[in-house]
Design an enzyme around this catalytic site. Sequence first.
Site, PDB file in Angstrom:
ATOM      1  N   ARG A 123     -20.847 -22.373  31.757  1.00 48.17           N
ATOM      2  CA  ARG A 123     -19.883 -22.001  30.698  1.00 48.17           C
ATOM      3  C   ARG A 123     -19.889 -20.513  30.356  1.00 48.17           C
ATOM      4  NH1 ARG A 123     -21.866 -26.839  29.147  1.00 48.17           N
ATOM      5  NH2 ARG A 123     -20.391 -28.544  29.430  1.00 48.17           N
ATOM      6  N   LYS A 145     -10.041  -8.981  33.264  1.00 45.39           N
ATOM      7  CA  LYS A 145      -9.305  -9.949  34.091  1.00 45.39           C
ATOM      8  C   LYS A 145     -10.176 -10.301  35.289  1.00 45.39           C
ATOM      9  CE  LYS A 145      -4.391  -9.064  33.350  1.00 45.39           C
ATOM     10  NZ  LYS A 145      -3.139  -8.629  33.971  1.00 45.39           N
ATOM     11  N   GLU A 187      -2.766   3.888  40.712  1.00 45.56           N
ATOM     12  CA  GLU A 187      -2.989   3.354  39.354  1.00 45.56           C
ATOM     13  C   GLU A 187      -3.208   4.499  38.361  1.00 45.56           C
ATOM     14  OE1 GLU A 187      -2.478   0.293  38.619  1.00 45.56           O
ATOM     15  OE2 GLU A 187      -2.818  -0.856  40.459  1.00 45.56           O
ATOM     16  N   LYS A 228      -7.157   2.703  29.481  1.00 52.46           N
ATOM     17  CA  LYS A 228      -6.999   1.259  29.699  1.00 52.46           C
ATOM     18  C   LYS A 228      -7.765   0.465  28.639  1.00 52.46           C
ATOM     19  CE  LYS A 228      -6.998  -2.610  32.783  1.00 52.46           C
ATOM     20  NZ  LYS A 228      -7.208  -3.224  34.084  1.00 52.46           N
ATOM     21  N   ARG A 242      -0.178  -4.855  26.338  1.00 56.01           N
ATOM     22  CA  ARG A 242      -0.880  -4.725  27.625  1.00 56.01           C
ATOM     23  C   ARG A 242       0.093  -4.810  28.804  1.00 56.01           C
ATOM     24  NH1 ARG A 242      -6.712  -7.438  29.484  1.00 56.01           N
ATOM     25  NH2 ARG A 242      -6.659  -6.563  31.589  1.00 56.01           N
ATOM     26  N   ASN A 246       1.645  -3.102  33.587  1.00 56.11           N
ATOM     27  CA  ASN A 246       2.318  -3.681  34.764  1.00 56.11           C
ATOM     28  C   ASN A 246       3.431  -2.785  35.297  1.00 56.11           C
ATOM     29  OD1 ASN A 246       0.753  -5.977  34.909  1.00 56.11           O
ATOM     30  ND2 ASN A 246       1.990  -7.025  33.352  1.00 56.11           N
ATOM     31  N   HIS A 249       4.384  -2.760  38.919  1.00 56.77           N
ATOM     32  CA  HIS A 249       3.758  -3.935  39.521  1.00 56.77           C
ATOM     33  C   HIS A 249       4.719  -5.109  39.725  1.00 56.77           C
ATOM     34  CE1 HIS A 249       0.199  -1.630  38.780  1.00 56.77           C
ATOM     35  NE2 HIS A 249      -0.589  -2.551  39.301  1.00 56.77           N
ATOM     36  N   HIS A 253       3.990  -6.169  43.233  1.00 57.52           N
ATOM     37  CA  HIS A 253       3.466  -7.505  43.555  1.00 57.52           C
ATOM     38  C   HIS A 253       4.397  -8.247  44.496  1.00 57.52           C
ATOM     39  CE1 HIS A 253       0.713  -7.715  39.775  1.00 57.52           C
ATOM     40  NE2 HIS A 253       0.053  -7.298  40.835  1.00 57.52           N
ATOM     41  N   HIS A 266      -2.886  -2.723  48.003  1.00 56.60           N
ATOM     42  CA  HIS A 266      -2.367  -2.858  46.644  1.00 56.60           C
ATOM     43  C   HIS A 266      -1.818  -1.506  46.153  1.00 56.60           C
ATOM     44  CE1 HIS A 266      -2.013  -4.393  42.563  1.00 56.60           C
ATOM     45  NE2 HIS A 266      -2.742  -3.385  42.121  1.00 56.60           N
TER      46      HIS A 266
HETATM   47  N1  LIG Z   1      -9.153  -7.506  37.594  1.00 58.13           N
HETATM   48  C1  LIG Z   1      -8.202  -6.606  37.528  1.00 58.13           C
HETATM   49  O1  LIG Z   1      -7.758  -6.204  36.438  1.00 58.13           O
HETATM   50  C2  LIG Z   1      -7.650  -6.029  38.795  1.00 58.13           C
HETATM   51  C3  LIG Z   1      -6.792  -4.905  38.759  1.00 58.13           C
HETATM   52  C4  LIG Z   1      -6.352  -4.362  39.969  1.00 58.13           C
HETATM   53  C5  LIG Z   1      -6.747  -4.917  41.173  1.00 58.13           C
HETATM   54  N2  LIG Z   1      -7.571  -6.011  41.172  1.00 58.13           N
HETATM   55  C6  LIG Z   1      -8.035  -6.603  42.432  1.00 58.13           C
HETATM   56  O2  LIG Z   1      -8.864  -5.618  43.066  1.00 58.13           O
HETATM   57  C7  LIG Z   1      -8.825  -5.843  44.474  1.00 58.13           C
HETATM   58  C8  LIG Z   1      -8.639  -4.515  45.170  1.00 58.13           C
HETATM   59  O3  LIG Z   1      -9.725  -3.700  44.850  1.00 58.13           O
HETATM   60  P1  LIG Z   1     -10.102  -2.419  45.723  1.00 58.13           P
HETATM   61  O4  LIG Z   1      -8.896  -1.598  45.934  1.00 58.13           O
HETATM   62  O5  LIG Z   1     -11.293  -1.812  45.081  1.00 58.13           O
HETATM   63  O6  LIG Z   1     -10.410  -3.052  47.130  1.00 58.13           O
HETATM   64  P2  LIG Z   1     -11.719  -3.625  47.858  1.00 58.13           P
HETATM   65  O7  LIG Z   1     -12.658  -4.212  46.904  1.00 58.13           O
HETATM   66  O8  LIG Z   1     -11.188  -4.475  48.953  1.00 58.13           O
HETATM   67  O9  LIG Z   1     -12.367  -2.307  48.484  1.00 58.13           O
HETATM   68  C9  LIG Z   1     -11.628  -1.544  49.414  1.00 58.13           C
HETATM   69  C10 LIG Z   1     -12.460  -1.192  50.636  1.00 58.13           C
HETATM   70  O10 LIG Z   1     -13.396  -0.175  50.271  1.00 58.13           O
HETATM   71  C11 LIG Z   1     -14.700  -0.519  50.744  1.00 58.13           C
HETATM   72  N3  LIG Z   1     -15.638   0.144  49.839  1.00 58.13           N
HETATM   73  C12 LIG Z   1     -15.946  -0.175  48.554  1.00 58.13           C
HETATM   74  N4  LIG Z   1     -16.718   0.786  48.023  1.00 58.13           N
HETATM   75  C13 LIG Z   1     -16.919   1.711  48.976  1.00 58.13           C
HETATM   76  C14 LIG Z   1     -17.617   2.954  49.019  1.00 58.13           C
HETATM   77  N5  LIG Z   1     -18.218   3.451  47.935  1.00 58.13           N
HETATM   78  N6  LIG Z   1     -17.616   3.645  50.179  1.00 58.13           N
HETATM   79  C15 LIG Z   1     -16.958   3.168  51.286  1.00 58.13           C
HETATM   80  N7  LIG Z   1     -16.259   2.024  51.301  1.00 58.13           N
HETATM   81  C16 LIG Z   1     -16.235   1.309  50.149  1.00 58.13           C
HETATM   82  C17 LIG Z   1     -14.716  -2.017  50.745  1.00 58.13           C
HETATM   83  O11 LIG Z   1     -15.676  -2.503  51.651  1.00 58.13           O
HETATM   84  C18 LIG Z   1     -13.286  -2.338  51.188  1.00 58.13           C
HETATM   85  O12 LIG Z   1     -13.205  -2.289  52.589  1.00 58.13           O
HETATM   86  C19 LIG Z   1      -7.725  -6.843  44.731  1.00 58.13           C
HETATM   87  O13 LIG Z   1      -8.303  -8.103  45.009  1.00 58.13           O
HETATM   88  C20 LIG Z   1      -6.957  -6.902  43.429  1.00 58.13           C
HETATM   89  O14 LIG Z   1      -6.375  -8.161  43.197  1.00 58.13           O
HETATM   90  C21 LIG Z   1      -8.034  -6.558  40.022  1.00 58.13           C
END
Ligand SMILES: NC(=O)c1ccc[n+]([C@@H]2O[C@H](COP(=O)([O-])OP(=O)(O)OC[C@H]3O[C@@H](n4cnc5c(N)ncnc54)[C@H](O)[C@@H]3O)[C@@H](O)[C@H]2O)c1
Length: 363
Positions: A123, A145, A187, A228, A242, A246, A249, A253, A266
């Site tokens: 939980r 999120k 972003e 943020k 909030r 978006n 987006h 999206h 993304h």
């Molecule tokens: N929760 C939220 O509010 C929110 C907001 C935006 C995006 N997201 C989610 O985030 C995800 C995308 O995140 P992301 O862009 O960080 O992608 P990711 O987590 O896939 O990382 C991108 C790439 O960078 C590599 N990497 C990470 N740190 C590194 C470093 N220090 N040096 C070298 N390589 C490194 C990873 O192995 C990966 O190949 C999506 O799943 C998306 O849905 C969530």
Amino acid sequence: MDRPMKSITARADGKFYEIMIGKEIFSSACITLKMLSYDRLAVIVSAKVMQLHGEIIRQVLSEYNNYDIFEMQDSEENKNYRYVEEFLNGMLKKGYSRKSAIAAIGGGVVGDFAGFIASIYMRGLPVIQIPTTLLAMVDSSIGGKTAVNISSGKNIAGVFHQPDLVISDVSFLQTLPENEIKNGLSEVLKHGIIGEKNLFRILYENDLKSVKELNNLKDIVYFSALFKSGIVEKDAKESGLRAILNFGHTAGHAIESMLEYRGISHGEAVAIGLKIELKISRQQGLLSEEEYNTINELIRRYKLIYNNYRLNADDIIKHMKFDKKNYNGKLKFVLIKKINEPVYNQEVDNCLIKDAVDSVLNS
Ligand SMILES: NC(=O)c1ccc[n+]([C@@H]2O[C@H](COP(=O)([O-])OP(=O)(O)OC[C@H]3O[C@@H](n4cnc5c(N)ncnc54)[C@H](O)[C@@H]3O)[C@@H](O)[C@H]2O)c1
């Protein structure tokens, strides 16, 4: 003098937590983590990050009494519901209790997965976010999120679960590939357009080479986190304000889902989405020609769209409608009156959307 570490006290859902930002702060910030005294810590780490930064991660964690490292291949396919039960079983077998906590070291994929696990194990356990991509530092680690993908859709299983601590050490970004920096910058630009002047100024005064200097990245992460977390404090569950986050987006999206989340990052999808939604703002007579051109110049200067895509306006609109089917098929957008003045919940006529998408795709 430039302080080595900046700190923000964020508040959301009636809970306070610290966001620490700086260069080479990972080891010292983990002292705070130790003081939180959980009985056991499940550390979910990106396998890639472990490969690049394993030595420092192991060294810092070795001072922590009771922990396990779970390496995760951080592709979008692995941020999936089908791995959730396996992971929860693994934690139970190792004796994780309600006094334990989870830490996520990686990009948004690891952060979202770890956050979701933390939100449901017994939980709910505390989660500590230690983002290592620019996108995760400026966006996904803040705001609570969490989500995983299911076979029929991305981020469909998820809850709001605020972190207990966020440690953003920009030194991790030294190994991040340039395209991943650009993904985060989409972003950052969005934040700069919808309300954080300092971010717009930093992007305006720099270029892709200079913005990657660690001092600039530190400021970018700080102002993004400040902005943020300020929005989330006012509207943690996205029932109003909030929604401005978006911006870009709705179209972004739709493009990602059209390409089945494989052919495009993304960040690039958001950059195309920003262009479309800026065009709609312009066509609605909200945004001035001058500001419209300035923002588009930044999208070009930072090469936020770095691949060529064959996109079709009708398909994009179809996917926008599919995404928004719960709103009776009516498309609502965040639009921009002027830089730092967004308006949300704006219904836009279908013909206008089609014109804007066509015009951006053909430019
Ligand atoms: N929760 C939220 O509010 C929110 C907001 C935006 C995006 N997201 C989610 O985030 C995800 C995308 O995140 P992301 O862009 O960080 O992608 P990711 O987590 O896939 O990382 C991108 C790439 O960078 C590599 N990497 C990470 N740190 C590194 C470093 N220090 N040096 C070298 N390589 C490194 C990873 O192995 C990966 O190949 C999506 O799943 C998306 O849905 C969530």
